[in-house]
Design a protein around this motif. Structure first.
Motif, PDB file in Angstrom:
ATOM      1  N   UNK A   1       0.800  -1.228   0.000  1.00 28.31           N
ATOM      2  CA  UNK A   1       0.000   0.000   0.000  1.00 28.31           C
ATOM      3  C   UNK A   1       0.831   1.275   0.000  1.00 28.31           C
ATOM      4  N   UNK A   2       2.114   1.150   0.394  1.00 27.65           N
ATOM      5  CA  UNK A   2       2.950   2.347   0.494  1.00 27.65           C
ATOM      6  C   UNK A   2       2.624   3.208   1.696  1.00 27.65           C
ATOM      7  N   UNK A   3       1.964   2.630   2.697  1.00 31.80           N
ATOM      8  CA  UNK A   3       1.568   3.368   3.908  1.00 31.80           C
ATOM      9  C   UNK A   3       2.433   2.905   5.079  1.00 31.80           C
ATOM     10  N   UNK A   4       2.859   3.838   5.903  1.00 31.24           N
ATOM     11  CA  UNK A   4       3.694   3.519   7.063  1.00 31.24           C
ATOM     12  C   UNK A   4       2.967   2.580   8.015  1.00 31.24           C
ATOM     13  N   UNK A   5       3.728   1.703   8.678  1.00 27.19           N
ATOM     14  CA  UNK A   5       3.124   0.680   9.545  1.00 27.19           C
ATOM     15  C   UNK A   5       2.295   1.283  10.683  1.00 27.19           C
ATOM     16  N   UNK A   6       2.790   2.341  11.310  1.00 32.19           N
ATOM     17  CA  UNK A   6       2.034   2.964  12.406  1.00 32.19           C
ATOM     18  C   UNK A   6       0.693   3.509  11.917  1.00 32.19           C
ATOM     19  N   UNK A   7       0.700   4.069  10.707  1.00 32.66           N
ATOM     20  CA  UNK A   7      -0.544   4.582  10.129  1.00 32.66           C
ATOM     21  C   UNK A   7      -1.496   3.441   9.796  1.00 32.66           C
ATOM     22  N   UNK A   8      -0.937   2.336   9.274  1.00 32.06           N
ATOM     23  CA  UNK A   8      -1.747   1.154   8.971  1.00 32.06           C
ATOM     24  C   UNK A   8      -2.483   0.653  10.204  1.00 32.06           C
ATOM     25  N   UNK A   9      -1.757   0.585  11.318  1.00 28.67           N
ATOM     26  CA  UNK A   9      -2.361   0.093  12.558  1.00 28.67           C
ATOM     27  C   UNK A   9      -3.537   0.967  12.966  1.00 28.67           C
ATOM     28  N   UNK A  10      -3.386   2.268  12.807  1.00 32.63           N
ATOM     29  CA  UNK A  10      -4.477   3.186  13.152  1.00 32.63           C
ATOM     30  C   UNK A  10      -5.659   3.005  12.199  1.00 32.63           C
ATOM     31  N   UNK A  11      -5.381   2.870  10.911  1.00 28.13           N
ATOM     32  CA  UNK A  11      -6.451   2.684   9.939  1.00 28.13           C
ATOM     33  C   UNK A  11      -7.243   1.402  10.235  1.00 28.13           C
ATOM     34  N   UNK A  12      -6.528   0.326  10.542  1.00 33.98           N
ATOM     35  CA  UNK A  12      -7.206  -0.931  10.874  1.00 33.98           C
ATOM     36  C   UNK A  12      -8.095  -0.757  12.101  1.00 33.98           C
ATOM     37  N   UNK A  13      -7.574  -0.045  13.082  1.00 31.70           N
ATOM     38  CA  UNK A  13      -8.316   0.209  14.319  1.00 31.70           C
ATOM     39  C   UNK A  13      -9.579   1.011  14.023  1.00 31.70           C
ATOM     40  N   UNK A  14      -9.460   2.057  13.201  1.00 31.72           N
ATOM     41  CA  UNK A  14     -10.600   2.913  12.865  1.00 31.72           C
ATOM     42  C   UNK A  14     -11.650   2.144  12.058  1.00 31.72           C
ATOM     43  N   UNK A  15     -11.187   1.384  11.062  1.00 30.27           N
ATOM     44  CA  UNK A  15     -12.120   0.652  10.200  1.00 30.27           C
ATOM     45  C   UNK A  15     -12.861  -0.436  10.966  1.00 30.27           C
ATOM     46  N   UNK A  16     -12.173  -1.049  11.926  1.00 35.19           N
ATOM     47  CA  UNK A  16     -12.827  -2.072  12.739  1.00 35.19           C
ATOM     48  C   UNK A  16     -13.832  -1.439  13.687  1.00 35.19           C
ATOM     49  N   UNK A  17     -13.471  -0.302  14.264  1.00 34.72           N
ATOM     50  CA  UNK A  17     -14.396   0.386  15.167  1.00 34.72           C
ATOM     51  C   UNK A  17     -15.634   0.865  14.428  1.00 34.72           C
ATOM     52  N   UNK A  18     -15.490   1.145  13.133  1.00 31.82           N
ATOM     53  CA  UNK A  18     -16.627   1.612  12.324  1.00 31.82           C
ATOM     54  C   UNK A  18     -17.423   0.455  11.731  1.00 31.82           C
ATOM     55  N   UNK A  19     -17.103  -0.794  12.140  1.00 25.86           N
ATOM     56  CA  UNK A  19     -17.832  -1.983  11.695  1.00 25.86           C
ATOM     57  C   UNK A  19     -17.713  -2.252  10.201  1.00 25.86           C
ATOM     58  N   UNK A  20     -16.649  -1.785   9.582  1.00 28.62           N
ATOM     59  CA  UNK A  20     -16.433  -2.109   8.178  1.00 28.62           C
ATOM     60  C   UNK A  20     -15.598  -3.375   8.021  1.00 28.62           C
ATOM     61  N   UNK A  21     -14.711  -3.632   8.972  1.00 28.36           N
ATOM     62  CA  UNK A  21     -13.864  -4.822   8.905  1.00 28.36           C
ATOM     63  C   UNK A  21     -13.815  -5.520  10.260  1.00 28.36           C
ATOM     64  N   UNK A  22     -13.351  -6.769  10.237  1.00 28.31           N
ATOM     65  CA  UNK A  22     -13.093  -7.531  11.454  1.00 28.31           C
ATOM     66  C   UNK A  22     -11.701  -8.127  11.333  1.00 28.31           C
ATOM     67  N   UNK A  23     -10.850  -7.846  12.312  1.00 30.44           N
ATOM     68  CA  UNK A  23      -9.498  -8.401  12.340  1.00 30.44           C
ATOM     69  C   UNK A  23      -9.507  -9.660  13.198  1.00 30.44           C
ATOM     70  N   UNK A  24      -8.976 -10.744  12.641  1.00 31.26           N
ATOM     71  CA  UNK A  24      -8.924 -12.018  13.356  1.00 31.26           C
ATOM     72  C   UNK A  24      -7.468 -12.325  13.684  1.00 31.26           C
TER      73      UNK A  24
END
Length: 479
Positions: free
Chosen positions: A298-321
């Motif tokens: 994706x070309x996105x920094x790892x720290x930013x990725x972690x935040x994006x995953x957290x936000x998307x999961x909190x918004x019920x768009x994704x589920x991380x297993x």
């Protein structure tokens, strides 16, 4: 009472009267009356009627899953249960007319409109509560001030609702999550219940009551429809929307969360980057990721990725297993994980519908199966992966730190004929002293024994239906 000078008080009262027609008519609008109730209604309503405990109910969930409709059905049921219609208030907080009013101001106007002197025995519904700044603080105050009043709020900006209700409303709020439609609800909504009958399956050395298909080909046809169009009530009931899923789901649901809700909640500046990242995840739903590979792709920094995953999961768009090893032990360091869309039709909206023979079917079926578990927040669902194998879905007992069951999710009949090829599942069962396990198929149903291990094969559509059925019956550990 401090009311905005920009909008005359009588105009606000007019709006309240428009939103609450039952004050006069004693019934909700026919628009909502004619809509089918979600099956989750029977789980939700007892929380509303529970008045012995001083708690507000926070109805959370993704956009367009029917939260507002459920509120109106709740109001209808309250009236049927002989609650005075003039003791039931509904307020859509997202309406600009309320923009400069606090919750107390709105309550005062309701009381003025109805000439009430108190709020004893009232039921107060605030829809889209996230549009009020510091809503959780205001709501907590109301719960404390009015112990004999029941407050019910809803909202789609799930991240804010979830975190704020947990942190600020401790002891005062009860969260209720309304997920996208389950496959069982999809069948119910389409009046296809005749495709299902009650029966029994063999699991290990015992028989278990299970919902079984009368015609597996018909049920699978509906399952494919569910994968493509099944997450949202309006989509299920409208062929017109199904013909233009991109405009309806992507523009009205995905884009509003990615481009408006999340940026406003978290101050995200590069919304296009977030949008590209979500598209990347959606296309690869059900795949295993690592931060390193994800960052490279994706070309996105790892720290930013972690935040994006957290936000998307909190918004019920994704589920991380998260991953465990062959003995269901957690990794000391999280290096890889799986990411799933919370409902498979999101992928259809972003790309195109799939057919039963497409390569993507395996991952879409996995996504659908996982999405059926979304209401079970107390379950520790993981997947197992080790050097020589993988098991798709593992439930871990979070108190004993031991696996309860493992399930292999397949969209294939091959393993019914050649069960010994399920070497990963067999090894997992041996390592954890399991005498039985479950494998999904396209249309094969039955048991196969491999030594002392008994494998139960079920069509994936049947398994998906039963997860939803068991959830409504609150069978918390049924595979």
């Amino acid at each position: 009472m401090k009311i905005s000078k920009l909008i005359p008080e009588d105009k606000i009262v007019e709006r309240l009267q428009y939103e609450n027609p039952w004050w006069i008519t004693k019934q909700i609008s026919s628009l909502y009356k004619d809509m089918s109730k979600r099956l989750y209604f029977d789980l939700f309503y007892p929380y509303v009627k529970e008045t012995d405990v001083r708690r507000a109910v926070v109805l959370m969930g993704p956009r367009r899953v029917g939260k507002t409709v459920m509120m109106f059905h709740t109001i209808e049921k309250l009236i049927d249960d002989d609650v005075n219609p003039q003791r039931i208030f509904f307020v859509g907080i997202d309406n600009p007319i309320y923009v400069q009013l606090g919750l107390q101001d709105i309550l005062d106007l309701c009381m003025t409109s109805l000439k009430l002197t108190d709020l004893k025995g009232c039921y107060v519904f605030f829809d889209e509560i996230q549009y009020l700044k510091d809503w959780e603080r205001h709501l907590k105050v109301l719960v404390d001030i009015y112990p004999d009043t029941k407050f019910i709020v809803s909202g789609s900006a799930a991240a804010a609702l979830k975190w704020h209700s947990t942190e600020s409303g401790a002891g005062r709020f009860t969260d209720f999550m309304l997920p996208p439609l389950t496959f069982q609800e999809f069948i119910h909504l389409k009046n296809k219940n005749h495709l299902i009958q009650q029966g029994n399956i063999q699991y290990g050395n015992k028989e278990i009551s299970y919902c079984l298909p009368l015609n597996i080909d018909e049920l699978n046809s509906e399952f494919l429809q569910y994968l493509n169009f099944g997450g949202y009530p309006e989509v299920v009931l409208s062929e017109k929307i199904q013909m233009d899923m991109g405009r309806y789901v992507k523009n009205d649901i995905v884009d509003k969360v990615l481009l408006r809700d999340l940026p406003s909640l978290y101050g995200i500046r590069d919304v296009q980057e977030l949008n590209r990242f979500f598209t990347y995840i959606a296309y690869n739903t059900g795949n295993e990721f690592s931060y390193e590979a994800m960052s490279k792709d994706s070309g996105i920094q790892k720290d930013t990725l972690k935040k994006y995953l957290e936000y998307l999961e909190a918004a019920f768009l994704i589920k991380v297993l998260n991953k465990v090893d062959i003995n269901a032990k957690r990794m000391k360091r999280v290096t890889s994980f799986k990411v799933y869309l919370t409902n498979p039709s999101l992928r259809t909206a972003l790309f195109s519908p799939i057919t039963g023979t497409d390569d993507e079917m395996g991952n879409m079926v996995e996504t659908a199966i996982l999405s059926q578990w979304m209401h079970r927040e107390n379950l520790d669902l993981t997947y197992a992966r080790w050097k020589d194998g993988e098991v798709d879905l593992v439930l871990v007992d979070d108190k004993k730190f031991k696996p309860v069951w493992g399930v292999e999710i397949k969209w294939s009949n091959r393993y019914f004929e050649k069960p010994k090829e399920l070497s990963s599942l067999i090894d997992f069962c041996k390592s954890n002293n399991f005498s039985s396990s479950l494998v999904t198929s396209i249309d094969k149903l039955g048991t196969k024994d491999i030594g002392e291990l008994s494998l139960t094969f079920l069509p994936a559509s049947v398994y998906a239906y039963n997860i939803g059925d068991n959830t409504l019956k609150m069978k918390t550990t049924t595979f």
